[in-house]
Every structure is written in structure tokens, then in C-alpha cells.
Design an enzyme around this catalytic site. Structure first.
Site, PDB file in Angstrom:
ATOM      1  N   GLY A  15     -20.030 -21.837  -8.755  1.00 27.73           N
ATOM      2  CA  GLY A  15     -20.636 -22.680 -10.027  1.00 27.73           C
ATOM      3  C   GLY A  15     -20.971 -23.867 -10.623  1.00 27.73           C
ATOM      4  N   GLY A  17     -22.763 -25.480 -12.884  1.00 29.59           N
ATOM      5  CA  GLY A  17     -22.383 -26.117 -13.838  1.00 29.59           C
ATOM      6  C   GLY A  17     -22.437 -26.999 -13.597  1.00 29.59           C
ATOM      7  N   ALA A  18     -21.916 -28.429 -15.080  1.00 26.02           N
ATOM      8  CA  ALA A  18     -21.994 -29.672 -15.306  1.00 26.02           C
ATOM      9  C   ALA A  18     -21.202 -29.847 -13.914  1.00 26.02           C
ATOM     10  CB  ALA A  18     -21.341 -29.832 -16.169  1.00 26.02           C
ATOM     11  N   ASN A 112      -9.929 -24.901 -15.694  1.00 22.61           N
ATOM     12  CA  ASN A 112      -8.534 -25.465 -16.623  1.00 22.61           C
ATOM     13  C   ASN A 112      -7.597 -24.608 -16.943  1.00 22.61           C
ATOM     14  OD1 ASN A 112     -10.408 -27.940 -17.477  1.00 22.61           O
ATOM     15  ND2 ASN A 112     -11.731 -27.118 -18.930  1.00 22.61           N
ATOM     16  N   LYS A 214      -2.737 -32.572 -18.311  1.00 25.75           N
ATOM     17  CA  LYS A 214      -3.958 -32.391 -19.154  1.00 25.75           C
ATOM     18  C   LYS A 214      -4.059 -31.444 -20.075  1.00 25.75           C
ATOM     19  CE  LYS A 214      -9.065 -31.272 -18.109  1.00 25.75           C
ATOM     20  NZ  LYS A 214     -10.039 -31.062 -16.962  1.00 25.75           N
ATOM     21  N   ASN A 218      -5.473 -30.085 -23.662  1.00 24.83           N
ATOM     22  CA  ASN A 218      -6.167 -28.700 -23.637  1.00 24.83           C
ATOM     23  C   ASN A 218      -5.771 -27.263 -24.887  1.00 24.83           C
ATOM     24  OD1 ASN A 218      -8.258 -29.909 -22.672  1.00 24.83           O
ATOM     25  ND2 ASN A 218      -7.980 -28.802 -20.528  1.00 24.83           N
ATOM     26  N   ASN A 222      -7.878 -27.964 -28.244  1.00 23.87           N
ATOM     27  CA  ASN A 222      -9.452 -26.990 -27.534  1.00 23.87           C
ATOM     28  C   ASN A 222      -9.436 -25.747 -28.866  1.00 23.87           C
ATOM     29  OD1 ASN A 222     -11.010 -26.818 -25.665  1.00 23.87           O
ATOM     30  ND2 ASN A 222      -9.139 -27.428 -24.804  1.00 23.87           N
ATOM     31  N   SER A 283     -14.828 -28.396 -25.481  1.00 22.87           N
ATOM     32  CA  SER A 283     -15.745 -27.453 -24.680  1.00 22.87           C
ATOM     33  C   SER A 283     -15.484 -26.095 -25.156  1.00 22.87           C
ATOM     34  CB  SER A 283     -14.656 -27.347 -23.174  1.00 22.87           C
ATOM     35  OG  SER A 283     -13.040 -26.900 -22.918  1.00 22.87           O
ATOM     36  N   GLU A 295     -12.475 -19.827 -23.043  1.00 19.42           N
ATOM     37  CA  GLU A 295     -11.312 -19.748 -22.290  1.00 19.42           C
ATOM     38  C   GLU A 295     -10.034 -19.932 -23.058  1.00 19.42           C
ATOM     39  OE1 GLU A 295     -11.733 -22.431 -18.228  1.00 19.42           O
ATOM     40  OE2 GLU A 295     -12.908 -23.064 -20.078  1.00 19.42           O
TER      41      GLU A 295
END
Length: 345
Positions: A15, A17-18, A112, A214, A218, A222, A283, A295
Site C-alpha cells: 500500500g 499511499g500516504a 483503521n 482512535k 472515527n 467519519n 478520511s 471504510e
């Protein structure tokens, strides 16, 4: 491989990505043997130029030695695999993932939400349960031995601004934890490698409680932001949405505490922390605006399922989950995305 008395690791980043780019570039610059599993323009850019980071202060870090391959079999068996894809993408990796795993390979799940391994190596009434919301038909649990897995909680924010280039927005902490809470030699070695690369990598004896801390934000912020197109600051300062988030978090806390989780901060302090981030798009809102899959199951559906498993009512979470599921379904049906645009006068 020894370098200056330090044993360097062979690490694959699945992955690119970021977050994967942030980790891989820093680890590569610190001397670790990094291979990104990448595709398309990202693959070509890393193969040509390595990986570049734009740090918080605007300075650049270049990792020219970072490698990239498309097929995991081309990377071969690794000491460590950093899994930095989205939760719903993991099952698609199973046909290839075994090529990276030797008997002692660590698979670090930097994902996540509630992970598929949540009930593995967990003592008590719920030991060995599987979660349909994050692991349909138990495919992940069957394919990946829990002995490989290291849990992790990802705190930094970053964005992939062009192929092979990531801008770090803020943060450098990645909490690590063995599933059984032990402080093993292998997790100490991983933590040391990450610290040499400039990260904070504390080892937790209770990684599940860290995951919930966390997730607590989320699972509420989210989906609320995805439905309303509001930033964290807006959700926390607008009375009705603040109360909605608090209700969802309170219900989630009841679920988590039945699973033995301890929350180290109060609900109000957790909301205040989100408010302090400011006018940030979550996100999930970013995914709505870009027309990407949400997600949703790992962040919200898993909590609904855990509520059923523990016999805990979650009516507010259920309602927001249903509304956000419909949003995701509608977007997929129309192959569309949703953005707020100014009204032209």
C-alpha cells in the site's frame, strides 16, 4: 544485514499511499531495505526516483534506495510486512500475500477500525470469535496465522500529492502491540527500527484499548462528516451534531467496556481533541468527495456487530450506519461522487 552494529530489516510496504509512503521513505532513508508493492504511475515513479517526502516544516526527504515491484512474489520473503491498505482491500491481497511471509515474518496491520484479528489470542468469553463485518466467511483468519500479526494504531495524517511523493500533514506516532500483550524481542526490534527512522513507536501491552481510543472518534466523526460534508471543527461546535457524536461514542464505550477495554481519556476530552484539529475533512468525507469506496464496515459496522455479540444496544450508531450505507450504495450505483459547491449568483 548488519550496519554499524545494527541489524537492518528487509521490509515490504503493501500500500504505497500516504501512510505507506511516509513509513517506507523514512525507513529507507534510515538504511532499512524497503520494497514498496505498488501499481501504475506510483510504481513507475518509485522505480525511477525512489520516494520523496515533504515534511511538516516544508523540507524534503528523499529515499532514492527505496525499491518498488508490482507483484509480491517479486519482493520475496520479508522480515516485516507493513500492511497500509484500507480494511476492505485486505481480502483482495490474499492470493499474493503469502509470497512475502516466511516462518518469522511480522505482518504489521496499520489499518483503521476494528481489525479481523480482534478476538485472536484474546482470553475470555469471546476468545476465537470472528467478525463478519470485517472478515466475511472468516477468509482472513483462515489465511493469515495470528503468530505473524503485530497490531498497530496509526496517528499521523499525510497525503499522496503525486506518484512517489507524500506530504506529511502532522504526527509521527505509530503504537505497536503483540496480540497477547507481551513485550517480545521481535516487537522491541521493530520499535527500535521505527525510532531510528524518526518515528515514535511505543509498545502497548493492551493494543485493543489503543485501537478503541482512535476508533472512538472515527466511528462517529467519519460517518457524520460523510453525511453532512462538515469538518471536525463544525461537527464539534454545532450543538446538535456534537450531541449526536457524543451519543454514538457513549454507546460505543458501553460495547468496548464489555470487551474489557479501558478508556484512558474522558469522552469530552476526546471530542475536544477532535475539535482542536480544526477545519479538517475526515478520511471518509474525502472518499465521498473523490467517489471512492467507504471504510464503513471496519469503522462503524464492526461496532454494530460487537454490540450484537455483547448484547449492547447501539440505536444511534445503527441509524447513522444505515444512512451511511445507503450513501455508499447510492454512490456505487451511480459511480458518482458528492461535493459541496458554491452557488453561483
Amino acid at each position: 544485514q548488519l550496519c554499524g552494529g545494527v541489524l537492518l530489516m528487509k521490509i515490504a510496504v503493501v500500500g504505497a499511499g500516504a501512510i505507506g509512503g511516509y513509513l517506507g521513505a523514512r525507513l529507507s532513508a534510515a538504511g532499512e531495505d524497503i520494497t514498496f508493492i505498488a501499481r501504475n504511475r506510483n510504481l513507475a515513479a518509485i522505480q525511477a526516483n525512489g520516494f520523496r517526502l515533504i515534511l511538516e516544516d516544508g523540507s524534503a526527504l528523499h529515499a532514492p534506495a527505496a525499491k518498488a515491484v508490482e507483484r509480491m512474489s517479486d519482493a520475496g520473503v520479508q522480515d516485516v510486512v507493513l500492511l497500509t491498505v484500507k480494511a476492505h482491500q485486505v481480502v483482495d491481497l490474499l492470493p499474493e500475500l503469502g509470497a512475502l511471509l516466511g516462518p518469522k515474518t511480522l505482518l504489521v496491520t496499520m489499518i483503521n477500525g476494528i481489525p479481523w484479528w480482534y478476538f485472536q489470542k484474546l482470553e475470555g468469553a469471546y476468545a476465537g470469535r470472528s467478525l463478519e463485518s470485517v472478515d466475511p466467511a472468516g477468509k482472513l483468519a483462515q489465511a493469515i496465522a495470528p503468530e505473524h500479526i503485530i497490531g498497530s494504531v496509526v496517528y499521523p495524517a499525510a497525503e499522496l500529492i503525486e506518484p512517489g511523493v507524500v506530504r506529511v500533514i502532522e504526527g509521527n506516532r505509530f503504537t505497536l502491540g503483540e496480540l497477547d500483550g507481551s513485550r517480545s524481542e521481535r516487537i522491541e526490534a521493530l520499535s527500535q527500527a521505527m525510532m531510528r527512522a524518526g518515528f515514535k513507536a511505543p509498545v502497548s501491552k493492551d493494543i485493543r484499548s489503543e485501537i478503541w481510543l482512535k476508533l472512538w472518534g472515527n466511528l462517529s466523526f467519519n460517518p457524520i462528516s460523510a453525511l453532512t460534508h462538515a469538518t471536525l471543527e463544525d461537527i464539534c461546535t454545532f450543538g446538535p451534531s456534537r450531541e449526536l457524536a457524543a451519543n454514538m461514542m457513549s454507546q460505543a464505550q458501553s460495547v468496548a467496556e464489555k470487551l474489557g477495554v479501558q478508556f484512558k481519556v474522558s469522552l469530552d476530552k476526546r471530542i475536544a481533541g477532535a475539535q482542536a484539529v480544526g477545519a479538517h475533512k475526515t478520511s471518509m468525507l474525502q472518499d465521498v468527495e473523490a467517489g471512492r469506496a467507504l471504510e464503513l464496515n471496519a469503522l462503524v459496522g464492526s461496532v454494530v456487530e460487537l454490540g450484537r455479540i455483547t448484547g449492547t444496544p447501539t440505536p444511534t450508531i445503527d441509524a447513522i450506519y444505515a444512512a451511511t450505507q445507503l450513501l455508499a450504495h447510492t454512490m456505487a450505483q451511480h459511480k458518482g461522487r458528492l461535493q459541496l459547491l458554491p452557488v453561483s449568483v
